[in-house]
Design a protein around this motif. Structure first.
Motif, short mmCIF file in Angstrom:
data_model
loop_
_atom_site.label_atom_id
_atom_site.label_comp_id
_atom_site.label_asym_id
_atom_site.label_seq_id
_atom_site.Cartn_x
_atom_site.Cartn_y
_atom_site.Cartn_z
N SER A 193 0.82 -1.21 0.00
CA SER A 193 0.00 0.00 0.00
C SER A 193 0.85 1.26 0.00
O SER A 193 0.62 2.18 -0.80
CB SER A 193 -0.94 0.00 1.21
N HIS B 254 1.16 3.86 -3.22
CA HIS B 254 0.78 5.27 -3.05
C HIS B 254 1.91 6.17 -3.54
O HIS B 254 1.67 7.17 -4.24
CB HIS B 254 0.49 5.55 -1.58
N ASN C 109 1.70 8.49 -7.14
CA ASN C 109 1.74 9.95 -7.07
C ASN C 109 3.00 10.55 -7.67
O ASN C 109 2.96 11.64 -8.24
CB ASN C 109 1.59 10.40 -5.61
N GLU D 207 -8.18 1.69 -2.61
CA GLU D 207 -7.63 3.00 -2.97
C GLU D 207 -7.79 3.26 -4.46
O GLU D 207 -8.15 4.37 -4.87
CB GLU D 207 -6.17 3.08 -2.55
#
Length: 333
Positions: A221, A225, A229, A272
């Motif tokens: 996770s 992330h 990004n 997500e």
């Protein structure tokens, strides 16, 4: 117990999105042990991670690390314990930035002596230089004045000329983070190439994750992330990426559930990604609503112009409606 402090340094905002410094900072905080293992393996062997690590208030060193001025600021201090049990601190200075300025080495030294002078502790310094085009990397500061000399050296990890093949062979999540950082630099002006790199990297991670030890899978996770990004792409390409990636994530989540895993990071990653898709759908809906509202306003304005005997060409110019639409409105009155 041995107290050792880790200072995480970041440069000022570059004025562009995404927030590279913030992303690195968050990943380091989330996976601090893996960070030390990858970037400082010698020191890593001396730290007793079973006693944990504590991210302290940056105000602790604010009085002597205050180099903001649009460039750098002390960001984190991490307290760790060594295995030898001695009562002393090791201050580890970590700087994540792109191109180093002219006074970079001097600034690294100033951080060192201020920390050393304030706390009288040994200092471990490492600079992470994320610029892939910078071949010359300063790793020491030299001072000489009529027989008074000083030579200060610090550790450097430069992204320049790092081997992607060797990084891919590592199971440490920061090898993937470095790859993402390299791709981010090389694809700054090529959206399609960035998309291809991002897709390739994410799929490689997903394919290798089921074979990794249980603790390694918990990286998923935080790592996704970071990659998602730091390698931002357009909404159109992001949707295309999700179509390719989500089946891999669903498969992994199902395998973990069937295996009876109590901790299933795959489900968090899947949630997500699906949440991002919903947010984009909501944004599109809002945009369509605004566009529809503008169109209705244009039609109402056109009707008023028709009532005032404006010609079709004038109405088209003022409302941006096409001729067919204007004629329909004229007939409806």
């Amino acid at each position: 117990m041995e107290d050792n402090t880790v200072v995480l340094e970041r440069p000022a905002n570059y004025g562009t999105a995404p927030d590279y410094d913030g992303l690195w900072k968050a990943l380091i905080e989330e996976l601090f042990e893996e960070f030390m293992q990858f970037f400082a393996p010698d020191l890593y062997d001396e730290i007793d991670f079973s006693k944990g690590s504590e991210f302290l208030n940056k105000e602790l060193l604010k009085e002597f690390i205050n180099e903001k001025k649009g460039r750098v600021e002390a960001d984190q201090i991490v307290k760790v314990c060594l295995k030898n049990g001695h009562e002393r601190w090791i201050l580890i200075h970590i700087e994540v930035q792109g191109k180093t300025g002219k006074g970079f080495a001097k600034r690294m030294f100033r951080y060192f002596y201020r920390i050393y002078d304030k706390h009288n502790q040994e200092v471990y310094a490492i600079a992470l230089l994320t610029d892939t085009e910078q071949a010359i990397v300063p790793n020491h500061f030299h001072y000489s004045f009529f027989g008074t000399e000083l030579d200060y050296r610090y550790n450097v990890y430069s992204f320049h000329n790092q081997s992607i093949k060797k990084l891919e062979a590592s199971s440490n999540p920061f090898s993937d983070a470095v790859i993402a950082g390299i791709y981010a630099g090389k694809t700054r002006h090529d959206a399609n190439r960035r998309y291809a790199f991002k897709r390739k990297l994410m799929i490689q991670i997903l394919q290798s994750t089921p074979t990794q030890p249980e603790h390694t899978r918990t990286y998923l996770s935080a790592l996704f992330h970071f990659i998602d990004n730091i390698l931002q792409v357009s909404n159109e390409l992001e949707e295309k990426l999700e179509e390719d990636i989500i089946p891999y994530i669903r498969k992994g989540a199902e395998q973990q559930m069937l295996a009876g895993r109590k901790s299933n990071p795959w489900t968090k990653v899947l949630a997500e990604f699906e949440e991002k898709g919903l947010e984009r759908g909501l944004e599109r809906g809002i945009e369509k609503g605004i566009a529809k509202g503008r169109e209705e306003a244009a039609k109402d304005f056109a009707k008023e112009l028709i009532r005032k005997d404006f010609q079709n060409e004038q109405i088209m110019e003022l409302t941006k409606l096409d001729l067919v639409e204007v004629e329909k409105l004229r007939e409806s009155l």
